[in-house]
Design an enzyme around this catalytic site. Structure first.
Site, short mmCIF file in Angstrom:
data_model
loop_
_atom_site.label_atom_id
_atom_site.label_comp_id
_atom_site.label_asym_id
_atom_site.label_seq_id
_atom_site.Cartn_x
_atom_site.Cartn_y
_atom_site.Cartn_z
N ARG A 159 78.94 46.09 41.59
CA ARG A 159 79.80 44.95 41.92
C ARG A 159 79.92 43.98 40.75
O ARG A 159 80.98 43.46 40.48
CB ARG A 159 79.24 44.20 43.14
CG ARG A 159 79.33 44.97 44.42
CD ARG A 159 78.49 44.35 45.49
NE ARG A 159 77.09 44.34 45.09
CZ ARG A 159 76.08 43.96 45.85
NH1 ARG A 159 76.32 43.53 47.06
NH2 ARG A 159 74.83 44.02 45.43
N SER A 163 75.59 43.65 52.25
CA SER A 163 75.15 43.86 53.64
C SER A 163 74.30 42.70 54.12
O SER A 163 74.41 42.27 55.28
CB SER A 163 74.35 45.16 53.76
OG SER A 163 75.16 46.26 53.47
N HIS A 211 81.34 49.38 50.55
CA HIS A 211 80.79 50.74 50.61
C HIS A 211 81.91 51.75 50.90
O HIS A 211 81.98 52.81 50.28
CB HIS A 211 79.76 50.87 51.74
CG HIS A 211 78.48 50.13 51.52
ND1 HIS A 211 77.93 49.29 52.47
CD2 HIS A 211 77.62 50.10 50.47
CE1 HIS A 211 76.79 48.80 52.03
NE2 HIS A 211 76.58 49.26 50.81
N LYS A 231 63.33 47.28 52.57
CA LYS A 231 63.94 46.06 53.10
C LYS A 231 63.75 46.08 54.62
O LYS A 231 64.11 47.07 55.26
CB LYS A 231 65.43 46.03 52.77
CG LYS A 231 65.72 46.06 51.29
CD LYS A 231 67.21 46.21 51.06
CE LYS A 231 67.53 46.42 49.59
NZ LYS A 231 68.93 46.76 49.35
O1 PNS Z 1 71.65 50.22 49.46
P1 PNS Z 1 70.41 50.05 48.65
O2 PNS Z 1 69.30 49.50 49.50
O3 PNS Z 1 70.65 49.24 47.40
O4 PNS Z 1 69.96 51.51 48.17
C1 PNS Z 1 68.79 51.72 47.44
C2 PNS Z 1 68.45 53.21 47.40
C3 PNS Z 1 68.38 53.79 48.79
C4 PNS Z 1 69.48 53.96 46.60
C5 PNS Z 1 67.07 53.35 46.67
O5 PNS Z 1 66.14 52.48 47.26
C6 PNS Z 1 66.54 54.78 46.75
O6 PNS Z 1 67.02 55.66 46.08
N1 PNS Z 1 65.51 54.98 47.60
C7 PNS Z 1 64.93 56.27 47.85
C8 PNS Z 1 63.56 56.38 47.20
C9 PNS Z 1 63.70 56.67 45.71
O7 PNS Z 1 64.27 57.65 45.30
N2 PNS Z 1 63.14 55.75 44.89
C10 PNS Z 1 63.15 55.86 43.46
C11 PNS Z 1 64.43 55.30 42.87
S1 PNS Z 1 64.35 55.38 41.11
#
Ligand code: PNS
Length: 164
Positions: free
Chosen positions: A90, A128, A17, A41
């Site tokens: 990644r 993570s 990150h 999660k």
């Molecule tokens: O680190 P992560 O858990 O892979 O991040 C995922 C994240 C936070 C980018 C994604 O879950 C997100 O954008 N969540 C916010 C809600 C949202 O916008 N959902 C629609 C995505 S198309």
């Protein structure tokens, strides 16, 4: 002013990150690291713990801000004047999920684009969830998370209490 948003769970922030943050920050005027408060999660950490760890790791980058958000990433980006969502890739296994999110985000707000940076090869295996697992057994994490948060990571995720 070109503002990027780098959203994620950061549970915890990893060297991968941080690499994306450092490289992303060099491409914009301001990079907001956006920590999702209520990730689907399951997490045992609080948003404050995750934010504190990120803050320690990005202190040396002047154009980086750390914020928390709840709701949609596109809405957070708009509220903060950002035009770009930054994500790291990644491996091909990340691609399908990231492509899906990028398409849906663009469908919801076509003013906001997604920019992908390839993770540096040496960090392409990091996640993570695996770091949480290793830390929970007090395994060696020195190569996986920034040095300044190693103690925090053990304090938060280590289930052995250091007794192994
Ligand atoms: O680190 P992560 O858990 O892979 O991040 C995922 C994240 C936070 C980018 C994604 O879950 C997100 O954008 N969540 C916010 C809600 C949202 O916008 N959902 C629609 C995505 S198309």
């Amino acid at each position: 002013m070109k503002i990027f948003v780098y959203p994620g769970s950061f549970d915890p922030i990893t060297n991968g990150h941080l690499d994306i943050i450092e490289r992303g920050a060099s491409l914009c005027d301001k990079l907001i690291v956006a920590v999702l408060q209520n990730s689907a999660k399951k997490s045992s950490t609080t948003k404050d713990q995750r934010v504190d760890m990120i803050q320690k790791c990005v202190n040396h980058i002047p154009n980086v801000e750390v914020k928390t958000f709840d709701g949609l990433t596109v809405d957070f980006a708009k509220q903060n004047g950002a035009t770009t969502i930054l994500r790291g890739l990644r491996a091909v296994t990340d691609f399908e999920y990231e492509l899906q999110m990028a398409f849906l985000n663009r469908q919801m707000n076509e003013q906001i684009d997604t920019c992908f940076l390839m993770a540096s090869q040496r960090y392409s295996f990091l996640s993570s969830s695996l770091i949480r697992d290793i830390a929970s057994y007090h395994g060696k994490i020195d190569d996986f998370v920034p040095k300044c948060i190693i103690e925090d990571v053990y304090r938060i995720y280590d289930k052995t209490g250091g007794n192994i």
